[in-house]
Design a protein around this motif. Structure first.
Motif, mmCIF file in Angstrom:
data_model
loop_
_atom_site.group_PDB
_atom_site.id
_atom_site.type_symbol
_atom_site.label_atom_id
_atom_site.label_comp_id
_atom_site.label_asym_id
_atom_site.label_seq_id
_atom_site.Cartn_x
_atom_site.Cartn_y
_atom_site.Cartn_z
ATOM 1 N N ARG A 231 0.799 -1.212 -0.046
ATOM 2 C CA ARG A 231 -0.165 0.176 -0.160
ATOM 3 C C ARG A 231 0.620 1.141 -0.070
ATOM 4 N NH1 ARG A 231 -3.764 0.421 5.210
ATOM 5 N NH2 ARG A 231 -3.947 2.453 4.529
ATOM 6 N N PHE A 342 -6.390 1.906 -3.279
ATOM 7 C CA PHE A 342 -6.057 0.430 -3.683
ATOM 8 C C PHE A 342 -7.167 -0.404 -3.488
ATOM 9 C CE2 PHE A 342 -4.508 1.300 0.573
ATOM 10 C CZ PHE A 342 -5.147 0.232 1.246
ATOM 11 N N TYR A 344 -7.391 -4.728 -2.416
ATOM 12 C CA TYR A 344 -6.563 -5.906 -1.762
ATOM 13 C C TYR A 344 -7.179 -7.032 -2.340
ATOM 14 C CZ TYR A 344 -3.761 -8.893 1.383
ATOM 15 O OH TYR A 344 -2.886 -9.593 1.818
ATOM 16 N N TYR A 349 -1.913 -5.756 -3.149
ATOM 17 C CA TYR A 349 -2.656 -4.369 -3.350
ATOM 18 C C TYR A 349 -2.691 -3.849 -4.444
ATOM 19 C CZ TYR A 349 -2.382 -3.915 1.880
ATOM 20 O OH TYR A 349 -2.820 -4.173 3.174
ATOM 21 N N ASP A 377 -13.411 -4.098 2.181
ATOM 22 C CA ASP A 377 -12.961 -3.019 1.182
ATOM 23 C C ASP A 377 -13.236 -1.791 2.018
ATOM 24 O OD1 ASP A 377 -11.684 -4.562 -0.749
ATOM 25 O OD2 ASP A 377 -13.824 -5.232 -1.389
ATOM 26 N N GLN A 380 -11.192 -0.636 4.775
ATOM 27 C CA GLN A 380 -9.638 -0.396 4.369
ATOM 28 C C GLN A 380 -9.811 1.157 3.986
ATOM 29 O OE1 GLN A 380 -6.682 -1.386 4.106
ATOM 30 N NE2 GLN A 380 -6.838 -3.814 4.455
#
Length: 675
Positions: A231, A342, A344, A349, A377, A380
């Motif tokens: 990341r 990003f 994942y 990433y 997601d 994140q």
């Protein structure tokens, strides 16, 4: 739940760490059996036999731990962790709002989570730590020596975790402890104490040390190694396209933050608005980043100044927070409009910088057409927003510079005092109630340069800081956990107007000869904290203390906090004596009778305890002057009773068929004389 990791276990009523259930133990042992490679390992384990032997159970736990570590290091991921799943159904905004709202919890479950970062540097040349030569060795030592579990990415160790805590790496190798959710500030400071002990012990062996500042005082971005995290590679490429100081933020800053809970949406709104308005005051109080590139930067909090020119899409003062319609829904709308970094997938990433999370929800993300996000997601994506107060399933206070040990404890203390007590929260709301949007924005930018001396209305920020700390101290007092002393240092700074930054600038001019290298020696030459153990008392029921008991927990040196029944005999002895003499310091007794308290101790600890009791009896211990007491000690160990003033011996008189008593005055013989 508090802390940066959403799946961190919270403290349990029975103590800091939850006890495993019988079913959990059997499950773990069964997993161990299937992971063993040798054919002689039994595939079935009897519940009675497995749990009947503590030695066998200990070996099983060790085998499980070692097996998990081996798999983790070999594959780059814990064997029990699943990859993030691909969603087959589209998330709705209602799902995203509900995720944030799920953080609501009753006051009895509120916890405190503290995070702090620090710069590691090489003692030989003061340069930042390298990943292979230093960082990886530090992390592996925490795993091997102190029982942490490794966190891997692409075959590299990038962190470790233990009992709700995690140690992770910032882009430039800054070491971060993300603490477990804890019940009070005593536990928080003890956690910090334990962490600093562990890393300082290992750091000394490999020739590195740590610096508690908010901004790298000497080295440039080009001089700073990049940590092997996917990341950060994406962010490093994107940051220069949005603002001028994004890379400085990534590679050259350190912070302290605290994470706190809320009871409801209304409670969240009150805390968010109040804490966001007061963040500049906290920035001024904790200012500790006056240097850059080897000289004064002109800022007292250069770290905070960097944030004013970093990616405006995800930073700023969020003036809309103070509008009437602010709540979970409005915050979710804000995060949805923040461009993505990003996605994942499969351990990788993937760069989607600048894309819209709204498009992702419609299955229209160009890099992943037809694919929908999961709540993982969304979680994140929430972490890629950087306001000074950030909302997840808890609230993060992000306005303070990194600093010394005292500041790490003081930062959570001031916010707990302000936000976890109803009267204090109301007083804090009143303090900022009339501030205008223009004034809030002015404070955010002005305090980075002038700190507590920033002019505001008819006075200075220092005046507000004194009132803010006073309110916090009163709130801590009403909590009834004996936490109010944690803000005493802040009150001293607020009333004197001298923050860490002011003291460092004065030293630079008057004591260091304008040599920035002296900052490393100045801030790391003394011990950050004593190398002994730590203990604390905690009411089992704060609301009705007389209906329950008092829990006593202790942390022996180099170990983590545990309940008393989990300590060894010697550890229990030392902890119990510490409690006895702590009570004596508060309200003295004329004498003690100690009956073979040294039975479970080794020679080193016996001698330490004997000297302590001698000093205590003579009133010569620090803090005990004028409070001598008589100690009557029963012992069979000569290296204990040779510290006595006089001896009373009991022996058998064979002729008389009875016991005899012998006395001997040792005061006639000074210490050190053998005969």
């Amino acid at each position: 739940r508090i802390g940066t990791r959403g799946n961190a276990p919270r403290a349990t009523p029975s103590g800091l760490y939850p006890y495993p259930t019988r079913a959990t133990l059997l499950s773990v042992m069964a997993t161990t059996a299937t992971m063993r490679s040798h054919a002689t390992a039994p595939a079935r384990l009897s519940a009675r036999g497995a749990l009947g032997s503590s030695g066998q159970l200990s070996k099983t736990r060790a085998a499980t731990r070692n097996a998990r570590r081996a798999v983790t290091r070999a594959t780059g991921a814990p064997p029990t962790s699943a990859e993030k799943r691909t969603a087959t159904n589209a998330l709705t905004k209602k799902d995203l709002v509900a995720y944030i709202e799920s953080g609501c919890k009753p006051k009895s479950e509120w916890r405190i989570g503290t995070e702090h970062e620090k710069f590691g540097y090489q003692l030989a040349n003061l340069r930042p730590m390298e990943y292979d030569a230093h960082v990886a060795k530090l992390l592996n030592a925490l795993v091997d020596r102190f029982d942490w579990e490794p966190i891997m990415e692409s075959g590299n160790i990038i962190g470790c975790k233990l009992n709700g805590q995690s140690v992770t790496l910032e882009p430039g190798g800054q070491f971060e402890l993300s603490g477990a959710p804890l019940a009070n500030l005593h536990q928080t400071c003890a956690e910090v104490h334990s962490h600093l002990y562990q890393i300082k012990t290992v750091a000394k062996e490999i020739g590195v040390s740590f610096l508690g500042l908010g901004f790298q005082p000497k080295w440039s971005i080009a001089d700073t190694p990049v940590m092997p995290k996917g990341r950060y590679k994406i962010m490093k490429q994107y940051m220069p396209t949005r603002g001028n100081k994004g890379l400085d933020m990534m590679f050259r800053t350190c912070t302290i933050q605290v994470n706190l809970d809320f009871e409801s949406e209304e409670d969240m709104v009150r805390k968010f608005q109040t804490s966001l308005a007061l963040q500049p005051i906290a920035t001024a109080l904790f200012a500790n980043s006056p240097f850059c590139d080897g000289k004064p930067s002109g800022q007292k909090s250069l770290r905070s100044d960097v944030w004013t020119d970093t990616d405006p899409d995800r930073t700023g003062s969020l003036q809309w927070v103070f509008e009437d319609d602010f709540g979970f829904d409005r915050y979710a709308e804000y995060v949805l409009d923040v461009p993505m970094y990003f996605v994942y997938r499969d351990g990788v990433y993937h760069d989607v910088t600048g894309e819209s999370f709204r498009d992702f929800m419609r299955g229209e993300l160009p890099q992943f057409p037809g694919e929908y996000p999961t709540l993982d997601d969304w979680e994140q994506h929430l972490t890629t927003c950087f306001p000074e107060v950030r909302l997840k399933r808890y609230m993060e206070m992000r306005g303070a510079d990194g600093g010394p040990w005292g500041n790490i404890c003081a930062l959570p203390a001031v916010w707990v005092g302000l936000l976890y007590d109803e009267t204090a929260l109301s007083d804090a709301e009143a303090l900022v109630a009339t501030w205008t949007p223009e004034e809030r924005e002015y404070l955010r930018k002005a305090v980075t340069k002038d700190g507590l001396q920033t002019k505001f209305r008819d006075g200075t920020v220092q005046d507000i800081a004194v009132e803010m700390v006073r309110i916090a101290k009163e709130g801590l007092t009403r909590r009834g956990c004996n936490e109010e002393n944690f803000v005493d240092g802040l009150m001293e700074m607020a009333t004197s107007g001298q923050t860490q930054a002011d003291k460092l600038l004065d030293a630079y001019v008057n004591r260091w000869g304008m040599d920035i290298d002296r900052v490393y020696k100045e801030l790391t030459s003394s011990r950050v904290h004593p190398m002994g153990g730590t203990a604390y008392l905690n009411l089992e029921d704060i609301e009705e203390p007389y209906n329950s008991g008092v829990r006593f927990s202790a942390m022996p040196p180099t170990k983590r906090f545990r309940d008393m029944d989990q300590l060894s005999g010697g550890e229990k002895t030392m902890a119990a004596l510490a409690l006895i003499f702590a009570i004596h310091s508060y309200r003295s007794s004329p004498f003690f009778i100690l009956d073979e308290v040294d039975a479970a101790l080794d020679k080193t600890n016996v001698e330490k305890m004997a000297q302590f009791i001698r000093n205590r009896s003579h009133g010569t211990n620090p803090g005990n002057e004028g409070k001598p007491c008589q100690s009557i000690v029963i012992s069979l160990k000569d290296y204990f009773f040779d510290k006595a003033d006089s001896l009373v011996g009991v022996c058998r008189d064979i002729d008389q068929a009875c016991s005899r008593v012998l006395t001997f005055d040792l005061e006639k013989y000074p210490e050190g004389i053998e005969e």
